[in-house]
Design a protein around this motif. Structure first.
Motif, PDB file in Angstrom:
ATOM      1  N   SER A   2       0.841  -1.247   0.109  1.00  0.00           N
ATOM      2  CA  SER A   2      -0.023  -0.113   0.135  1.00  0.00           C
ATOM      3  C   SER A   2       1.006   1.305   0.194  1.00  0.00           C
ATOM      4  O   SER A   2       1.333   1.622   1.207  1.00  0.00           O
ATOM      5  CB  SER A   2      -0.900  -0.098   1.252  1.00  0.00           C
ATOM      6  OG  SER A   2      -1.775   1.036   1.426  1.00  0.00           O
ATOM      7  N   THR A   3       1.040   1.599  -1.319  1.00  0.00           N
ATOM      8  CA  THR A   3       1.982   2.776  -1.364  1.00  0.00           C
ATOM      9  C   THR A   3       1.452   4.052  -1.936  1.00  0.00           C
ATOM     10  O   THR A   3       0.440   4.000  -2.636  1.00  0.00           O
ATOM     11  CB  THR A   3       3.348   2.484  -2.307  1.00  0.00           C
ATOM     12  OG1 THR A   3       3.897   1.388  -1.852  1.00  0.00           O
ATOM     13  CG2 THR A   3       4.202   3.541  -2.716  1.00  0.00           C
ATOM     14  N   LYS A   4       1.567   5.146  -1.035  1.00  0.00           N
ATOM     15  CA  LYS A   4       0.959   6.345  -1.596  1.00  0.00           C
ATOM     16  C   LYS A   4       1.990   7.189  -2.920  1.00  0.00           C
ATOM     17  O   LYS A   4       0.997   7.603  -3.869  1.00  0.00           O
ATOM     18  CB  LYS A   4       0.934   7.360  -0.419  1.00  0.00           C
ATOM     19  CG  LYS A   4      -0.051   6.881   0.669  1.00  0.00           C
ATOM     20  CD  LYS A   4      -1.359   6.614   0.259  1.00  0.00           C
ATOM     21  CE  LYS A   4      -2.278   5.867   1.434  1.00  0.00           C
ATOM     22  NZ  LYS A   4      -3.495   5.606   0.890  1.00  0.00           N
ATOM     23  N   ASN A   5       3.151   7.311  -2.375  1.00  0.00           N
ATOM     24  CA  ASN A   5       3.896   8.239  -3.376  1.00  0.00           C
ATOM     25  C   ASN A   5       5.288   7.640  -3.966  1.00  0.00           C
ATOM     26  O   ASN A   5       5.825   6.965  -3.328  1.00  0.00           O
ATOM     27  CB  ASN A   5       4.295   9.569  -2.786  1.00  0.00           C
ATOM     28  CG  ASN A   5       3.250  10.421  -2.393  1.00  0.00           C
ATOM     29  OD1 ASN A   5       2.437  10.695  -3.095  1.00  0.00           O
ATOM     30  ND2 ASN A   5       3.270  11.084  -1.061  1.00  0.00           N
ATOM     31  N   ILE A   6       5.024   7.122  -5.394  1.00  0.00           N
ATOM     32  CA  ILE A   6       5.967   6.559  -6.024  1.00  0.00           C
ATOM     33  C   ILE A   6       6.549   7.357  -7.071  1.00  0.00           C
ATOM     34  O   ILE A   6       6.028   8.270  -7.911  1.00  0.00           O
ATOM     35  CB  ILE A   6       5.843   5.082  -6.919  1.00  0.00           C
ATOM     36  CG1 ILE A   6       5.118   4.432  -5.440  1.00  0.00           C
ATOM     37  CG2 ILE A   6       6.863   4.647  -7.498  1.00  0.00           C
ATOM     38  CD1 ILE A   6       4.522   3.099  -6.078  1.00  0.00           C
ATOM     39  N   LEU A  31       0.042  -0.839  -9.741  1.00  0.00           N
ATOM     40  CA  LEU A  31      -0.059  -0.022  -8.634  1.00  0.00           C
ATOM     41  C   LEU A  31      -0.840   1.009  -8.662  1.00  0.00           C
ATOM     42  O   LEU A  31      -0.795   2.248  -8.287  1.00  0.00           O
ATOM     43  CB  LEU A  31       1.510   0.623  -8.574  1.00  0.00           C
ATOM     44  CG  LEU A  31       2.673  -0.571  -8.764  1.00  0.00           C
ATOM     45  CD1 LEU A  31       3.959   0.342  -8.581  1.00  0.00           C
ATOM     46  CD2 LEU A  31       2.511  -1.661  -7.430  1.00  0.00           C
ATOM     47  N   ASP A  33      -3.186   1.783  -6.728  1.00  0.00           N
ATOM     48  CA  ASP A  33      -3.615   2.662  -5.300  1.00  0.00           C
ATOM     49  C   ASP A  33      -2.609   3.541  -5.154  1.00  0.00           C
ATOM     50  O   ASP A  33      -2.668   4.181  -4.080  1.00  0.00           O
ATOM     51  CB  ASP A  33      -3.652   1.536  -4.335  1.00  0.00           C
ATOM     52  CG  ASP A  33      -2.469   1.064  -3.880  1.00  0.00           C
ATOM     53  OD1 ASP A  33      -1.656   0.864  -4.948  1.00  0.00           O
ATOM     54  OD2 ASP A  33      -2.261   0.214  -2.755  1.00  0.00           O
ATOM     55  N   SER A  34      -1.592   3.946  -5.975  1.00  0.00           N
ATOM     56  CA  SER A  34      -0.609   4.542  -5.661  1.00  0.00           C
ATOM     57  C   SER A  34      -0.409   5.986  -6.872  1.00  0.00           C
ATOM     58  O   SER A  34      -1.031   5.678  -7.676  1.00  0.00           O
ATOM     59  CB  SER A  34       0.635   3.872  -5.802  1.00  0.00           C
ATOM     60  OG  SER A  34       0.960   2.884  -5.249  1.00  0.00           O
ATOM     61  N   ASP A  60       7.477   7.133  -0.984  1.00  0.00           N
ATOM     62  CA  ASP A  60       7.406   5.741  -0.306  1.00  0.00           C
ATOM     63  C   ASP A  60       8.376   4.687  -1.198  1.00  0.00           C
ATOM     64  O   ASP A  60       8.812   3.553  -0.617  1.00  0.00           O
ATOM     65  CB  ASP A  60       5.885   5.320  -0.105  1.00  0.00           C
ATOM     66  CG  ASP A  60       4.942   6.166   0.223  1.00  0.00           C
ATOM     67  OD1 ASP A  60       5.029   5.890   1.795  1.00  0.00           O
ATOM     68  OD2 ASP A  60       4.375   6.734  -0.061  1.00  0.00           O
TER      69      ASP A  60
END
Length: 295
Positions: A2-6, A31, A33-34, A60
């Motif tokens: 569960s990553t927000k900022n990539i 991805l 959800d990111s 993240d």
């Protein structure tokens, strides 16, 4: 995961026959959800621009689309910042990715989604960071030929490897490690953190990328017959048993290069050094890795 900022850093000049938009779409779908932000390297001030981007917000993860040289560039920028790196293997050889059992884009995405992180050693060589493999001599000469070639990809690597075999010559080196100094002659001298090149050739069967140690490997084949013998040893993972090979292991070393053998770090030719100082830094940078290493 569960990553927000990539942050996705891509080298558009890596490899061949790659549809970068298709790769990007695969990453976005997988991805979903990111929040994914993309920047491209240009070859001009990339390190500075990456550091500025890293400072703009809390990331993240950082994904790197390219080969070993691009990963090295990003890893040097990330050093000291606790952000895991996900390798998207888009280079011509992808040696570090292969060491971590990331053989394609799908492997890379699974590794990032699974979220397993491994802290890897780095090998500091003068002012450079090596993640994978560096070497003097035969292979560095092949990489130079590859860089001068108009063609890209693995076929170009093999072609230039054959050309370099017939141009190989011995070089003198002086190695200081573990309190001992040794003068040797070798066609190729490797400083190794990883175990294999992008071709799959196992250059360092003793490798553990998180044990706080590096290996120095001297190879001295004389002629094509010796090269053929070593080639079999490479792919069997038995070069440490060869009479043509010597291996040292340690945490610090110095190598003198009086004959001016060409030198490369992680696939990038470096201005030929007369002397290098080497220090292994344990568990310095984190990478996403698959749960189960491929055979």
């Amino acid at each position: 995961m569960s990553t927000k900022n990539i942050l996705y850093i891509i080298n558009p000049n890596s490899g061949e026959w790659i549809n970068y938009e298709d790769v990007l779409e695969k990453i976005k779908v997988s991805l979903n959800d990111s929040s994914l932000e993309v920047i491209k390297t240009t070859g001009n001030h990339d390190s500075v621009e990456i550091k500025v981007k890293l400072s703009e917000k809390k990331w993240d993860a950082v994904l790197v689309g390219g080969g070993d040289g691009t990963i090295k560039l990003v890893a040097e920028a990330v050093a000291g910042v606790n952000i895991p790196i996900g390798i998207i293997p888009l280079g011509s050889a992808n040696g570090l990715a292969r060491c971590l059992a990331i053989l394609n884009v799908e492997d890379a995405i699974i590794a990032v989604k699974t979220g397993k992180i491994k802290m890897l050693d780095t090998v500091e060589i003068n002012e450079h960071t090596c993640l994978h493999l560096s070497d003097f001599g035969l292979n560095a000469g092949m990489i130079r030929k590859f860089e001068e070639d108009d063609e890209r990809g693995m076929l170009s690597y093999f072609k230039n490897s054959l050309l370099q075999i017939f141009d190989m010559k011995p070089y003198s080196f002086v190695i200081s490690i573990n309190g001992k100094q040794t003068a040797i002659e070798a066609r190729m001298l490797v400083i190794a953190n990883g175990d294999k090149y992008g071709t799959g050739a196992i250059i360092n069967p003793l490798a553990k990328m998180d044990d706080g140690k590096m290996e120095i490997i001297a190879l001295n084949p004389v002629g094509v017959a010796d090269m053929v013998t070593l080639s079999f040893d490479f792919f069997r993972g038995t070069i440490h048993e060869s009479a043509l090979v010597k291996i040292w292991q340690g945490t610090e070393a110095e190598i003198q290069n009086p004959d001016g053998a060409e030198f490369q770090i992680d696939g990038e030719i470096i201005e030929t050094p007369k002397k290098i100082k080497i220090t292994c830094k344990p568990r310095k940078i984190s990478f996403f890795v698959p749960e189960v290493k491929a055979p």
